[in-house]
Every structure is written in structure tokens, then in C-alpha cells.
Design a protein around this motif. Sequence first.
Motif, PDB file in Angstrom:
ATOM      1  N   ALA A 206       0.820  -1.214   0.000  1.00 45.33           N
ATOM      2  CA  ALA A 206       0.000   0.000   0.000  1.00 45.33           C
ATOM      3  C   ALA A 206       0.852   1.262   0.000  1.00 45.33           C
ATOM      4  CB  ALA A 206      -0.925  -0.004   1.214  1.00 45.33           C
ATOM      5  N   ASN A 285      -2.423  -2.732  -6.218  1.00 44.50           N
ATOM      6  CA  ASN A 285      -2.775  -3.909  -5.440  1.00 44.50           C
ATOM      7  C   ASN A 285      -2.917  -5.057  -6.424  1.00 44.50           C
ATOM      8  OD1 ASN A 285      -5.215  -5.786  -4.496  1.00 44.50           O
ATOM      9  ND2 ASN A 285      -4.178  -5.032  -2.666  1.00 44.50           N
ATOM     10  N   TRP A 296      -7.651   2.322  -0.363  1.00 40.22           N
ATOM     11  CA  TRP A 296      -6.821   1.533   0.552  1.00 40.22           C
ATOM     12  C   TRP A 296      -7.448   1.487   1.945  1.00 40.22           C
ATOM     13  CZ3 TRP A 296      -3.539  -2.088  -0.297  1.00 40.22           C
ATOM     14  CH2 TRP A 296      -2.739  -2.088  -1.434  1.00 40.22           C
TER      15      TRP A 296
END
Length: 314
Positions: A206, A285, A296
Motif C-alpha cells: 500500500a 494492489n 486503501w
Amino acid sequence: NDRSKTIPVCYHLEPFREGSKRWQEIKTHKRTITDGDIVNFANLTWDHFYAHTDITSLDGSIFEKRTAHGYFILAAAAGLFVYPNKGPVAANYGLAECRFLRPIYHNDTIYVRLTCKQKIDREQRGTELPSGIVKWYGEVFDAEDELVAVVTVLTMVQKKQTVFAEMTSESIAQYLNKLTEKSKPQWGSFTPQHMIEHLEYTYRIASGEIQDFEIATPEKILEKVHSTLYNYKKMPQEYDFPLAEKSEIEKLKHPDLLKAKALMLEARTEYLAYFKENEDARTKNVVFGELNRFEWYLLERKHLNHHFEQFGLL
């Protein structure tokens, strides 16, 4: 609070019921329409119809004084029942059955009376949080309680999220304190430490630290998969993470669970700091494609709920 009593358009979808006394004939505060309001609206919209801008031309017309635009009356009425803060009301969805019954002149005062007419459920679509449509029957009155306009207003209202526990630094710490080496999964093959190291790895993805991989989801269904972040459905219990090698499931990177927890929290801190400094950033991702900060957040909430439930921490 007192303001929410006169501004009902500040709640999630669930409480609204057509026919409920709670949502019938709710009166707003009042507003006086000034000469400046009318002139400014004319200049803003380029609607310089004589009744709004040329009071020397009113002889022989149906108007007695400088007259407010009908659409300004609607806009001013909306200002009386729209809650200004960010909340569950997602958007104005449209108007219907609009009628202007008598003129409003400068220095006239108006207020609105609202009644919930209908609530319509709708499927979650794309990058929208689950929502429905509430139809409001709005009546605009003057200071003498004469009806001057009626309109049906459609508002898109989000459903309340009750499926997932919110994940804050404090709540995550509490859940992690419950996790021990002896904790058993309710599904899957992860040990407690495998799960924590998996979460750490996800945070490092992330924050952009790990991006040397290809998105595994086929392009033709990526948009549909991406949109599932916005729904209130739990992740499937049995799911193989695309970047995990089954042959490596027993390999742990850290010496013990305590160290793994500390490094997971460190990775989360770095992820939060990254998006605080780079608000418009997007990072990949492997399943959902490129995600922004809000996406996120949605994934973190789903993901942590999934694994904390897996080990009975929720």
C-alpha cells in the motif's frame, strides 16, 4: 441536535419511512430574499428576464415588484434543508413535479415544509458506496403561509455501514493483544504469525514500498473486482492470495509473533504517513488494481476484519 430537526437530509438511508410521522411536514428555518439576491442570481445565470432585472417594465405584467427567479427559489429552498457537512447524503439525484404557484418578490420571506414521499433501494454501482434514493415532497411557503412552489426532490443517501468494525490504531492494538501463538484459525492454513506477516506485506504494498509485481486480475473484469471494495460484503473465507506461494506457507520472516506484530504496526504507520504526504497518490494492489488513499482505507477495513475474524479476535 436542533439543526437536524429542521434539516432531515443528514441521515443514513435506513431510518426513512414513507408515511412515518417523523418524516412528515418538517419545517425549515426561514430566509428573506433580498434585492441583491435576485440581481446576483441574474448575473450568475445570465437570466436577465425583465421581471428580475428591469422594474420599469412591470406595468401591464403579472408582476408587482422585482421578482425572484423560480430556480432561485428552488436553490434557496434547498439551502434551507441541505446539511452542509460531509455525511451520508451523497448527491442531489434530481427534481420532479416542480410548479411555481405565485411570485416571490424582494424582501419576501420563505420557508420549506418537507415530507418523505418514497424510499427506493438501489444496487451498489461502481465506485459508489451502497445507497438508495429518498424522494422528498417539498412545499415552499411565504411569511403569510401562502404556498408559492411545490417540488419533489430526489436525494441519493448512503446506507449505514454496520458490517465491519472500524480499524483505528487503538482498536488494532486491542485486537492484536488478543492474538497469541496458540490462537487457532477458524478457516485457512495461516498460523497467527503468518497472518500478521501477511498484513505487514500488504501495508508495504500500500505504501508503495513493494510494487514489483503484475496485477493478477484480468483486465476484462478488473473494474468489476475493483468496485467490490465499495460494497459492504465480507471477503470470502477461502481465498488464495495471488502473491503467496503455497510452498512457502511455512516460511516465516520474523523470529516470533511479538516481533511480527511490531513490524506490522510499523508498516501501517509508514502506509498512513505515505498517503498523508501524497494525498493524490495511487499504488498497485495485485487483486484490485491501482488504489487511491480512500480505496486503501476500504481495503484495510475489509482485510483486517477478515483476518481478525479468522482468528476469533472480533
